[in-house]
Design an enzyme around this catalytic site. Structure first.
Site, PDB file in Angstrom:
ATOM      1  N   GLU A 110      39.536  49.775  29.320  1.00 27.55           N
ATOM      2  CA  GLU A 110      40.462  49.120  30.250  1.00 27.55           C
ATOM      3  C   GLU A 110      41.051  47.878  29.606  1.00 27.55           C
ATOM      4  O   GLU A 110      40.371  47.146  28.887  1.00 27.55           O
ATOM      5  CB  GLU A 110      39.717  48.747  31.538  1.00 27.55           C
ATOM      6  N   ASP A 112      43.370  44.599  30.984  1.00 25.83           N
ATOM      7  CA  ASP A 112      43.787  44.006  32.257  1.00 25.83           C
ATOM      8  C   ASP A 112      44.729  42.830  32.103  1.00 25.83           C
ATOM      9  O   ASP A 112      44.484  41.925  31.284  1.00 25.83           O
ATOM     10  CB  ASP A 112      42.560  43.469  33.018  1.00 25.83           C
ATOM     11  N   GLU A 114      45.650  40.300  35.172  1.00 26.23           N
ATOM     12  CA  GLU A 114      45.443  39.959  36.578  1.00 26.23           C
ATOM     13  C   GLU A 114      46.036  38.577  36.832  1.00 26.23           C
ATOM     14  O   GLU A 114      45.682  37.608  36.147  1.00 26.23           O
ATOM     15  CB  GLU A 114      43.962  39.977  36.952  1.00 26.23           C
ATOM     16  N   TRP A 204      37.136  35.133  45.382  1.00 29.26           N
ATOM     17  CA  TRP A 204      36.908  34.590  44.037  1.00 29.26           C
ATOM     18  C   TRP A 204      38.182  34.137  43.310  1.00 29.26           C
ATOM     19  O   TRP A 204      38.103  33.327  42.371  1.00 29.26           O
ATOM     20  CB  TRP A 204      36.242  35.654  43.153  1.00 29.26           C
TER      21      TRP A 204
END
Length: 304
Positions: A110, A112, A114, A204
Site C-alpha cells: 500500500e 498512502d 492521507e 485521531w
C-alpha cells in the site's frame, strides 16, 4: 490496459520529461467511469458538469451518516499514477481525504496519501505511508506549503523497480528506495488498485483527536479530476500470471522503468532536503519511542 487515454507523463526528470500540464492536456476526454467505480457511499458522489464535461470531475462527500469513495476497475503494476484533488475548505477538522494504492493480498502492499483536515486558518497535514508485505508503520507527516482547498493540485506516485516517488505537483516529497539488500521487502510483484475516499477520522486525525468534526458544516466535499494512469493493468485472476509478465516487459521498455527514472535528479534531491528541513512535522525514522533502533531504510530514503 483500461480505456483511459494513456499519457506519456514525462514528469520531474528534466532531461526526458514534459511538464505535467502538457500531459494533462492529452487526457481531456477521459471520463471517471472509464476506469473507476464508486465502492461506497454512492449517494454521496456527485458529477459536476454536463455534456462532454460530464464525468471529468468527481465530488466525494462526507456527512454524519457516511463518507464515500471510489476504486479503479483494475489493479496496476508499476508506472505513474495520479490525479488532481481540491480538498475540503473551511473548518475541515476530523475529516480525512485519501488517495492511495493498495493490493488485495493477505500480506498486502500500500502507498498512502492521507490529507488530515484542520480547523479554519490552520494548514492541512499530508500523511504518507508505505506498506510492503503487510508491514507499514512508516508514517511521515508534512505541512503543505499552499492551501490545498483553494484549487486543484496534483498528487501522484511514480513506481518502478528501483524506487517509489510521492509527488505533489512537480515536487518530490518522499522517496522509498528498493532496499531488499538490507532485508526490507519491496513492492515488486503485487498489482495495486487505486482508491480515493473521504471519511470521518475525528478520533485521531486532527491534533490526535482533540479537534472533532463540526457536523454543522456538513457536507464536507473533496473534488477529483484529471485521472492520470500510465501503467500496466492486470485484468483478471485467470490471466494474472500472463498480465504480470506483460507488466514486467512494459516496465523495462518504458520511460518509467528506464535507468534515468530509477535515480533521483539533483532537483529532486534538493526538493527532498527542503521538505525535510522546512515541512516535516513527524517522521517515523526519528521516533525513538516507537523504534529502539532507526529503521534500516531511513538513511537511504532521505538524501544526506
Amino acid at each position: 490496459m483500461g480505456t483511459m487515454k494513456v499519457a506519456v507523463v514525462l514528469l520531474c526528470f528534466t532531461s526526458v520529461f514534459l511538464s505535467a500540464a502538457q500531459a494533462y492536456e492529452t487526457k481531456k476526454d477521459a471520463k471517471f467511469w472509464d476506469d473507476f467505480y464508486v465502492n461506497f457511499g454512492d449517494w454521496q458522489v456527485g458529477y459536476p458538469g454536463s455534456g462532454e464535461d460530464a464525468g471529468k470531475v468527481v465530488d466525494l462527500a462526507l456527512d454524519n451518516t457516511t463518507g464515500s469513495g471510489f476504486r479503479s476497475k483494475y489493479p496496476y503494476l508499476y508506472g505513474h499514477l495520479g490525479m488532481k484533488l481540491k480538498l475540503v475548505g473551511g473548518n475541515s477538522a476530523g475529516t480525512v481525504t485519501s488517495y492511495y494504492l493498495a493490493s488485495v493480498y493477505e500480506k498486502w502492499c500500500e502507498l498512502d496519501f492521507e490529507f488530515l483536515g484542520n480547523v479554519s486558518g490552520e494548514p492541512y497535514i499530508l500523511q504518507t505511508n508505505v506498506f510492503a508485505e503487510g508491514k507499514g508503520d512508516r508514517e511521515q507527516r508534512i505541512y503543505l506549503w499552499f492551501d490545498p482547498s483553494e484549487d486543484y493540485h496534483y498528487y501522484g506516485i511514480l513506481w518502478n523497480q528501483d524506487l517509489i516517488l510521492f509527488l505533489v505537483d512537480d515536487t518530490v516529497v518522499r522517496v522509498f528506495h528498493n532496499s531488499k539488500d538490507l532485508g526490507i521487502p519491496y513492492l515488486e510483484y503485487q498489482p495495486m488498485y487505486i482508491y480515493s475516499s473521504i471519511w470521518n477520522g475525528e478520533q485521531w486525525a486532527t491534533r490526535g483527536g482533540a479537534d472533532k468534526t463540526d457536523w454543522s458544516q456538513q457536507p464536507f466535499i473533496a473534488s477529483y479530476k484529471d485521472f492520470d494512469v500510465d501503467s500496466c493493468a492486470v485484468h483478471g485472476k485467470g490471466e494474472e500470471d500472463a498480465d504480470t509478465h506483460e507488466c514486467y516487459n512494459k516496465l523495462y521498455s518504458s520511460w518509467y522503468g528506464n535507468a534515468e527514472s530509477g535515480k533521483l535528479t539533483q532537483k529532486q534531491i534538493d526538493d527532498l532536503k527542503r521538505i525535510q528541513y522546512n515541512y516535516v512535522i513527524y517522521d517515523y525514522c526519528t521516533d525513538t519511542k516507537r523504534f529502539e533502533e532507526t529503521p534500516k531504510e531511513c538513511a537511504r530514503n532521505w538524501p544526506q
